[in-house]
Design a protein around this motif. Structure first.
Motif, PDB file in Angstrom:
ATOM      1  N   LYS A  16     -68.399  -5.482  37.376  1.00  0.00           N
ATOM      2  CA  LYS A  16     -68.937  -6.695  37.297  1.00  0.00           C
ATOM      3  C   LYS A  16     -68.312  -7.774  38.225  1.00  0.00           C
ATOM      4  N   GLN A  17     -67.226  -7.429  38.642  1.00  0.00           N
ATOM      5  CA  GLN A  17     -66.582  -8.599  39.899  1.00  0.00           C
ATOM      6  C   GLN A  17     -67.345  -8.232  40.887  1.00  0.00           C
ATOM      7  N   LEU A  18     -67.942  -6.986  41.321  1.00  0.00           N
ATOM      8  CA  LEU A  18     -68.707  -6.921  42.671  1.00  0.00           C
ATOM      9  C   LEU A  18     -69.806  -7.583  42.351  1.00  0.00           C
ATOM     10  N   LYS A  19     -70.691  -7.457  41.294  1.00  0.00           N
ATOM     11  CA  LYS A  19     -71.761  -8.184  41.176  1.00  0.00           C
ATOM     12  C   LYS A  19     -71.586  -9.690  41.288  1.00  0.00           C
ATOM     13  N   ASP A  85     -77.179  13.406  38.902  1.00  0.00           N
ATOM     14  CA  ASP A  85     -77.720  13.391  40.396  1.00  0.00           C
ATOM     15  C   ASP A  85     -77.492  11.982  40.631  1.00  0.00           C
ATOM     16  N   ARG A  86     -78.065  10.887  39.740  1.00  0.00           N
ATOM     17  CA  ARG A  86     -78.007   9.427  40.244  1.00  0.00           C
ATOM     18  C   ARG A  86     -76.428   9.096  40.144  1.00  0.00           C
ATOM     19  N   LEU A  87     -75.641   9.461  39.208  1.00  0.00           N
ATOM     20  CA  LEU A  87     -74.250   9.213  39.418  1.00  0.00           C
ATOM     21  C   LEU A  87     -73.376   9.701  40.638  1.00  0.00           C
ATOM     22  N   HIS A 123     -77.509  -9.059  46.041  1.00  0.00           N
ATOM     23  CA  HIS A 123     -77.779  -9.205  44.593  1.00  0.00           C
ATOM     24  C   HIS A 123     -78.835  -8.220  44.140  1.00  0.00           C
ATOM     25  N   SER A 124     -79.848  -7.909  44.988  1.00  0.00           N
ATOM     26  CA  SER A 124     -80.927  -6.795  44.618  1.00  0.00           C
ATOM     27  C   SER A 124     -80.434  -5.660  44.683  1.00  0.00           C
ATOM     28  N   VAL A 131     -75.805  -1.841  38.804  1.00  0.00           N
ATOM     29  CA  VAL A 131     -76.220  -1.707  37.045  1.00  0.00           C
ATOM     30  C   VAL A 131     -76.378  -0.484  36.825  1.00  0.00           C
ATOM     31  N   SER A 132     -77.057   0.205  37.445  1.00  0.00           N
ATOM     32  CA  SER A 132     -77.355   1.746  37.121  1.00  0.00           C
ATOM     33  C   SER A 132     -75.971   2.359  37.093  1.00  0.00           C
TER      34      SER A 132
END
Length: 242
Positions: A16-19, A85-87, A123-124, A131-132
């Motif tokens: 959250k802090q990064l976002k 795999d995504r993680l 941000h994109s 977020v994923s």
């Protein structure tokens, strides 16, 4: 609150802090996310398991997509379909950014070009990648986190975290500004004056001396004008402080 829950919440807080951070603090935020994994036995074991037999090089070839768009080539990031795999891919990607084997700024310019601004690209990136990452962790620890959701949030903690982040951004901007002054070629006496103003500005911000902050900022703006408006960060500093 048990340790698994605490560790998962701490990890999500770093995400959250990064976002919500400024682009200039992005690499520090990525480092904090990785530290929270290392400091958590549960998370460390999870990421160790998903990366154990993961072929990151092959995944990069599949996920770093470049297509012909008329006369131009356009690149985008496609995350792996399977959750494991995504993680693993996101974790390896963040490690590359942290080690600077893949430059984060250049990566954003290539795969998240958006309107050309670092702000929009960053941000994109967060909306797609971070977020994923959050969603997967929330699903993995759904049971533990469901208990935490019932507990009242500590508003003071969130405010303190925002203040710490803001002060860190300002200190970084001041440090960059000091480097510019030192390399400016001004007379030594002028360099000394500029450094003194910036040092006082930083101290006043950290100590909450608002009148001194305003005085130092005004003084530095005048100092910059007297030297052909050399400052590259004065507008950013003013925006952060105000």
């Amino acid at each position: 609150m048990d340790s698994t829950k605490e560790e998962a919440l701490a990890f999500l807080d770093k995400c959250k802090q990064l976002k919500t951070s400024k682009f200039i603090m992005a690499t520090a935020g990525i480092k904090d996310i990785l530290k929270s994994i290392v400091n958590s036995q549960t998370l460390y074991e999870l990421f160790h398991e998903v990366t154990k037999n993961f072929d990151y090089i092959a995944a990069k070839r599949a996920c770093f997509v470049t297509v012909q768009d008329g006369f131009l080539k356009r690149s985008c990031l496609k995350l792996p379909e399977s959750v494991g795999d995504r993680l693993a891919f996101i974790f390896c990607l963040l490690v590359e950014f942290d080690n600077d084997t893949l430059n984060f700024t250049e990566f954003l310019q290539q795969f998240f070009a958006e309107d050309g601004s670092y702000f929009a690209s960053f941000h994109s990136f967060c909306d797609k990648v971070i977020v994923s990452l959050e969603d997967i962790i929330k699903e993995v620890f759904k049971e533990e986190l469901s208990e935490a959701a019932a507990e009242p949030a500590d508003a003071n903690t969130e405010q303190d975290s925002a203040l710490v982040q803001k002060l860190a951004v300002i200190s970084m901007l001041i440090a960059h500004e000091k480097e510019i002054v030192m390399q400016s070629g001004m007379p030594p006496a002028d360099i000394k004056d500029g450094i003194c103003i910036l040092t006082e500005l930083d101290s006043a911000m950290q100590e909450g001396r608002l009148q001194s902050v305003e005085a130092s900022l005004c003084g530095y703006e005048y100092f910059s004008r007297c030297h052909n408006n050399f400052s590259r960060f004065i507008d950013l500093l003013t925006a952060e402080i105000n």
